[in-house]
Design a protein around this motif. Structure first.
Motif, PDB file in Angstrom:
ATOM      1  N   CYS A 143       0.847  -1.191   0.000  1.00  0.00           N
ATOM      2  CA  CYS A 143       0.000   0.000   0.000  1.00  0.00           C
ATOM      3  C   CYS A 143       0.885   1.244   0.000  1.00  0.00           C
ATOM      4  CB  CYS A 143      -0.897  -0.005   1.234  1.00  0.00           C
ATOM      5  SG  CYS A 143      -1.876   1.503   1.395  1.00  0.00           S
ATOM      6  N   ALA A 153      -7.513  -2.028   0.500  1.00  0.00           N
ATOM      7  CA  ALA A 153      -7.829  -0.809  -0.256  1.00  0.00           C
ATOM      8  C   ALA A 153      -9.279  -0.396  -0.018  1.00  0.00           C
ATOM      9  CB  ALA A 153      -7.573  -1.044  -1.747  1.00  0.00           C
ATOM     10  N   HIS A 208      -7.346   3.427   0.848  1.00  0.00           N
ATOM     11  CA  HIS A 208      -6.015   3.666   0.280  1.00  0.00           C
ATOM     12  C   HIS A 208      -5.992   3.043  -1.112  1.00  0.00           C
ATOM     13  CE1 HIS A 208      -4.336   3.596   4.703  1.00  0.00           C
ATOM     14  NE2 HIS A 208      -5.036   4.685   4.431  1.00  0.00           N
TER      15      HIS A 208
END
Ligand code: ZN
Ligand code: ZN
Ligand code: ZN
Length: 90
Positions: free
Chosen positions: A40, A61, A66
């Motif tokens: 990430c 995510a 993110h």
């Protein structure tokens, strides 16, 4: 950096984060395995790819918001944004 499609999230990545440990911590906790690893680019955690049984990178995510990951595989230099489905090499 070359990119197909426009993605402001990828453009914001100036210093690509690499994995601290070459493992998916969630899979290790579960006693599971993975195929490839992704890191990430917002918080730096490393999780397993969508070809892995648990798909922890895409789950991270979605849950964290993110959007951008980098391949954590040796020799692979690319970024991907889940929101825009944009891909860029660096
Ligand atoms: Zn994006
Ligand atoms: Zn995993
Ligand atoms: Zn994150």
């Amino acid at each position: 950096m070359t990119s197909n499609g426009r993605c402001s999230h990828i453009e914001e990545v100036t210093d690509v984060k690499r994995p601290k440990e070459p493992q998916c911590d969630e899979c290790v906790k579960m006693g599971s395995t993975w195929v490839h690893l992704r890191t990430c680019q917002t918080c730096g955690v490393t999780r397993c790819c969508d070809s892995s049984p648990n798909r922890h990178a895409s789950r991270h995510a979605r849950q964290s918001g993110h959007p951008v990951i980098a391949s954590a595989e040796a020799g692979e230099r690319w970024l991907y944004c889940y929101l825009d489905e944009a891909f860029a090499e660096y």
